[in-house]
Design a protein around this motif. Structure first.
Motif, PDB file in Angstrom:
ATOM      1  N   ASP A 293       7.993  11.707  10.304  1.00  0.00           N
ATOM      2  CA  ASP A 293       8.055  11.071   8.982  1.00  0.00           C
ATOM      3  C   ASP A 293       9.462  10.931   8.412  1.00  0.00           C
ATOM      4  O   ASP A 293       9.658  10.172   7.465  1.00  0.00           O
ATOM      5  CB  ASP A 293       7.175  11.840   7.984  1.00  0.00           C
ATOM      6  CG  ASP A 293       5.781  11.246   7.885  1.00  0.00           C
ATOM      7  OD1 ASP A 293       5.555  10.169   8.472  1.00  0.00           O
ATOM      8  OD2 ASP A 293       4.915  11.855   7.227  1.00  0.00           O
ATOM      9  N   TYR A 294      10.441  11.673   8.947  1.00  0.00           N
ATOM     10  CA  TYR A 294      11.803  11.564   8.422  1.00  0.00           C
ATOM     11  C   TYR A 294      12.690  10.688   9.308  1.00  0.00           C
ATOM     12  O   TYR A 294      13.901  10.661   9.161  1.00  0.00           O
ATOM     13  CB  TYR A 294      12.421  12.961   8.261  1.00  0.00           C
ATOM     14  CG  TYR A 294      13.544  13.025   7.255  1.00  0.00           C
ATOM     15  CD1 TYR A 294      13.339  12.689   5.925  1.00  0.00           C
ATOM     16  CD2 TYR A 294      14.822  13.421   7.643  1.00  0.00           C
ATOM     17  CE1 TYR A 294      14.375  12.744   5.004  1.00  0.00           C
ATOM     18  CE2 TYR A 294      15.871  13.493   6.728  1.00  0.00           C
ATOM     19  CZ  TYR A 294      15.633  13.151   5.412  1.00  0.00           C
ATOM     20  OH  TYR A 294      16.667  13.208   4.500  1.00  0.00           O
ATOM     21  N   ILE A 295      12.059   9.946  10.214  1.00  0.00           N
ATOM     22  CA  ILE A 295      12.817   9.090  11.136  1.00  0.00           C
ATOM     23  C   ILE A 295      12.577   7.630  10.778  1.00  0.00           C
ATOM     24  O   ILE A 295      11.447   7.146  10.827  1.00  0.00           O
ATOM     25  CB  ILE A 295      12.418   9.338  12.601  1.00  0.00           C
ATOM     26  CG1 ILE A 295      12.631  10.809  12.977  1.00  0.00           C
ATOM     27  CG2 ILE A 295      13.215   8.429  13.548  1.00  0.00           C
ATOM     28  CD1 ILE A 295      12.152  11.164  14.372  1.00  0.00           C
TER      29      ILE A 295
ATOM     30  N   ALA B  83      16.447   0.927   7.353  1.00  0.00           N
ATOM     31  CA  ALA B  83      17.250   1.517   6.281  1.00  0.00           C
ATOM     32  C   ALA B  83      16.612   1.273   4.919  1.00  0.00           C
ATOM     33  O   ALA B  83      16.723   2.091   4.009  1.00  0.00           O
ATOM     34  CB  ALA B  83      18.663   0.942   6.308  1.00  0.00           C
ATOM     35  N   GLU B  84      15.928   0.158   4.769  1.00  0.00           N
ATOM     36  CA  GLU B  84      15.290  -0.203   3.506  1.00  0.00           C
ATOM     37  C   GLU B  84      13.884   0.374   3.380  1.00  0.00           C
ATOM     38  O   GLU B  84      13.417   0.718   2.286  1.00  0.00           O
ATOM     39  CB  GLU B  84      15.214  -1.729   3.398  1.00  0.00           C
ATOM     40  CG  GLU B  84      14.500  -2.248   2.166  1.00  0.00           C
ATOM     41  CD  GLU B  84      14.330  -3.756   2.179  1.00  0.00           C
ATOM     42  OE1 GLU B  84      14.178  -4.338   1.094  1.00  0.00           O
ATOM     43  OE2 GLU B  84      14.355  -4.349   3.280  1.00  0.00           O
ATOM     44  N   GLY B  85      13.197   0.484   4.519  1.00  0.00           N
ATOM     45  CA  GLY B  85      11.777   0.790   4.528  1.00  0.00           C
ATOM     46  C   GLY B  85      11.332   2.052   3.820  1.00  0.00           C
ATOM     47  O   GLY B  85      10.320   2.031   3.103  1.00  0.00           O
ATOM     48  N   PRO B  86      12.021   3.194   3.995  1.00  0.00           N
ATOM     49  CA  PRO B  86      11.530   4.416   3.363  1.00  0.00           C
ATOM     50  C   PRO B  86      11.347   4.303   1.851  1.00  0.00           C
ATOM     51  O   PRO B  86      10.461   4.946   1.286  1.00  0.00           O
ATOM     52  CB  PRO B  86      12.615   5.445   3.725  1.00  0.00           C
ATOM     53  CG  PRO B  86      13.137   4.967   5.040  1.00  0.00           C
ATOM     54  CD  PRO B  86      13.156   3.468   4.909  1.00  0.00           C
ATOM     55  N   GLY B  87      12.152   3.487   1.215  1.00  0.00           N
ATOM     56  CA  GLY B  87      11.987   3.274  -0.224  1.00  0.00           C
ATOM     57  C   GLY B  87      10.679   2.595  -0.563  1.00  0.00           C
ATOM     58  O   GLY B  87      10.173   2.707  -1.684  1.00  0.00           O
ATOM     59  N   ASP B  88      10.113   1.883   0.426  1.00  0.00           N
ATOM     60  CA  ASP B  88       8.820   1.220   0.254  1.00  0.00           C
ATOM     61  C   ASP B  88       7.678   2.029   0.856  1.00  0.00           C
ATOM     62  O   ASP B  88       6.530   1.572   0.877  1.00  0.00           O
ATOM     63  CB  ASP B  88       8.851  -0.158   0.934  1.00  0.00           C
ATOM     64  CG  ASP B  88       9.840  -1.109   0.283  1.00  0.00           C
ATOM     65  OD1 ASP B  88       9.985  -1.055  -0.952  1.00  0.00           O
ATOM     66  OD2 ASP B  88      10.461  -1.913   1.018  1.00  0.00           O
ATOM     67  N   GLY B  89       8.005   3.213   1.399  1.00  0.00           N
ATOM     68  CA  GLY B  89       6.988   4.026   2.062  1.00  0.00           C
ATOM     69  C   GLY B  89       6.704   3.591   3.487  1.00  0.00           C
ATOM     70  O   GLY B  89       5.701   4.002   4.076  1.00  0.00           O
ATOM     71  N   VAL B  90       7.577   2.763   4.054  1.00  0.00           N
ATOM     72  CA  VAL B  90       7.363   2.210   5.391  1.00  0.00           C
ATOM     73  C   VAL B  90       8.524   2.616   6.295  1.00  0.00           C
ATOM     74  O   VAL B  90       9.685   2.341   5.987  1.00  0.00           O
ATOM     75  CB  VAL B  90       7.256   0.672   5.354  1.00  0.00           C
ATOM     76  CG1 VAL B  90       6.940   0.130   6.741  1.00  0.00           C
ATOM     77  CG2 VAL B  90       6.203   0.223   4.354  1.00  0.00           C
TER      78      VAL B  90
ATOM     79  N   GLN C 265       0.812  -1.214   0.000  1.00  0.00           N
ATOM     80  CA  GLN C 265       0.000   0.000   0.000  1.00  0.00           C
ATOM     81  C   GLN C 265       0.846   1.265   0.000  1.00  0.00           C
ATOM     82  O   GLN C 265       0.328   2.372  -0.175  1.00  0.00           O
ATOM     83  CB  GLN C 265      -0.956   0.009   1.191  1.00  0.00           C
ATOM     84  CG  GLN C 265      -0.318   0.149   2.545  1.00  0.00           C
ATOM     85  CD  GLN C 265      -1.311  -0.048   3.690  1.00  0.00           C
ATOM     86  OE1 GLN C 265      -2.263  -0.816   3.566  1.00  0.00           O
ATOM     87  NE2 GLN C 265      -1.093   0.631   4.801  1.00  0.00           N
ATOM     88  N   GLY C 266       2.179   1.100   0.196  1.00  0.00           N
ATOM     89  CA  GLY C 266       3.094   2.230   0.097  1.00  0.00           C
ATOM     90  C   GLY C 266       3.059   3.191   1.252  1.00  0.00           C
ATOM     91  O   GLY C 266       3.519   4.333   1.155  1.00  0.00           O
ATOM     92  N   ARG C 267       2.585   2.719   2.421  1.00  0.00           N
ATOM     93  CA  ARG C 267       2.491   3.613   3.578  1.00  0.00           C
ATOM     94  C   ARG C 267       2.355   2.814   4.857  1.00  0.00           C
ATOM     95  O   ARG C 267       1.579   1.858   4.917  1.00  0.00           O
ATOM     96  CB  ARG C 267       1.260   4.507   3.425  1.00  0.00           C
ATOM     97  CG  ARG C 267       0.992   5.446   4.603  1.00  0.00           C
ATOM     98  CD  ARG C 267      -0.176   6.350   4.264  1.00  0.00           C
ATOM     99  NE  ARG C 267      -0.460   7.306   5.334  1.00  0.00           N
ATOM    100  CZ  ARG C 267      -1.505   7.247   6.128  1.00  0.00           C
ATOM    101  NH1 ARG C 267      -2.393   6.263   5.990  1.00  0.00           N
ATOM    102  NH2 ARG C 267      -1.702   8.159   7.052  1.00  0.00           N
ATOM    103  N   GLY C 268       3.113   3.197   5.881  1.00  0.00           N
ATOM    104  CA  GLY C 268       2.968   2.541   7.165  1.00  0.00           C
ATOM    105  C   GLY C 268       4.147   2.790   8.080  1.00  0.00           C
ATOM    106  O   GLY C 268       5.192   3.295   7.661  1.00  0.00           O
ATOM    107  N   VAL C 269       3.957   2.433   9.355  1.00  0.00           N
ATOM    108  CA  VAL C 269       4.997   2.610  10.372  1.00  0.00           C
ATOM    109  C   VAL C 269       5.024   1.372  11.254  1.00  0.00           C
ATOM    110  O   VAL C 269       3.972   0.854  11.650  1.00  0.00           O
ATOM    111  CB  VAL C 269       4.722   3.845  11.264  1.00  0.00           C
ATOM    112  CG1 VAL C 269       5.886   4.065  12.233  1.00  0.00           C
ATOM    113  CG2 VAL C 269       4.472   5.092  10.428  1.00  0.00           C
ATOM    114  N   ILE C 270       6.226   0.924  11.569  1.00  0.00           N
ATOM    115  CA  ILE C 270       6.413  -0.161  12.533  1.00  0.00           C
ATOM    116  C   ILE C 270       7.300   0.366  13.662  1.00  0.00           C
ATOM    117  O   ILE C 270       8.396   0.865  13.401  1.00  0.00           O
ATOM    118  CB  ILE C 270       7.050  -1.396  11.878  1.00  0.00           C
ATOM    119  CG1 ILE C 270       6.116  -1.956  10.803  1.00  0.00           C
ATOM    120  CG2 ILE C 270       7.363  -2.475  12.929  1.00  0.00           C
ATOM    121  CD1 ILE C 270       6.729  -3.052   9.954  1.00  0.00           C
TER     122      ILE C 270
END
Length: 249
Positions: free
Chosen positions: A232-234, A169-176, A130-135
């Motif tokens: 959002d930038y963390i 490190a990988e997640g932001p590229g996926d929107g996560v 879905q291109g959005r989320g936080v863990i």
């Protein structure tokens, strides 16, 4: 500060007490709808009623054992509308290598270490789609300063710290975004048990740099911020909340 969490949907594990319950309260106060997961259905239902009445949010209860693959899969499927995951379940026993046998060690890691990893695997795939989320992984400061008397916990927390940094490190590229929180001593049920067993515990807490332990809501407020659009930038970052203990060690 508006954290922009109103209307978001979050899954919180280990939500029946302690930090997990405080996180649920903090997110509900910001207007987030909740999925609460733990093994204690009675405690979850009581918390759900409280949050619905106090904050007018939707709260769904999931009674699961996060050591069980079938329960993990069922939970991930039932919470497909959530775009925030807070991994919090787990209680790794104290003890030295001789004191924590292989069965206890594996039992604890199945919940906290592999439970975090396996649930994240299921949820991350959907968030990426879905291109959005936080863990947010609630880990523990014992991973930063491992000690022989908490060897299973320190090692497990250190593993989760590495896991969080690598995926973050990988997640932001996926929107996560993937972030971690490392609490030091917190006034939860474990501290209550320690006080009952040892009259000197409060004296040892008074010797901490902060002269006290944290309250669960202090950790929860940090979790809520990190889960929010304000952060959002963390990603790939682990924030320690221990009143200066790690810096003083």
């Amino acid at each position: 500060m508006d954290l922009k969490l109103r209307g978001r949907r979050a899954l919180v594990t280990g939500a029946s007490k302690g930090i997990g319950a405080a996180v649920a309260e903090a997110l509900a106060a910001e207007g987030s709808h909740l999925h609460l997961a733990a093994r204690s259905g009675e405690a979850l239902e009581a918390l759900a009623r409280k949050l619905r009445e106090a904050h007018g949010v939707e709260v769904t209860v999931h009674v699961v054992d996060l050591r069980e693959t079938a329960d993990l899969e069922r939970l991930a499927e039932a919470t497909a509308d959530a775009d925030i995951l807070v991994n919090n379940a787990g209680d790794i026993p104290a003890g030295t290598l001789d004191q924590v046998g292989p069965d206890r060690w594996r039992h604890a890691w199945d919940l906290k270490v592999f439970g975090y990893v396996d649930l994240t695997r299921l949820v991350y795939a959907r968030l990426r789609e879905q291109g959005r989320g936080v863990i947010v992984n609630v880990i523990g400061a014992g991973g930063e300063r491992p000690k022989p008397e908490y060897i299973a916990g320190g090692a497990g927390n250190a593993a989760l710290m590495a896991f969080t940094r690598a995926l973050g490190a990988e997640g932001p590229g996926d929107g996560v975004r993937v972030v971690g929180v490392n609490p030091g001593p917190v006034a939860t049920e474990r501290i209550t048990t320690m006080r009952a067993a040892n009259d000197d515990v409060d004296a040892s807490f008074a010797a901490l740099p902060s002269r006290r332990v944290a309250e669960p809501d202090e950790v929860a407020d940090l979790v809520a911020f990190l889960a929010s659009a304000r952060a959002d930038y963390i990603s790939g970052t682990i924030v320690t909340i221990d009143g200066g203990l790690s810096a003083a060690s």
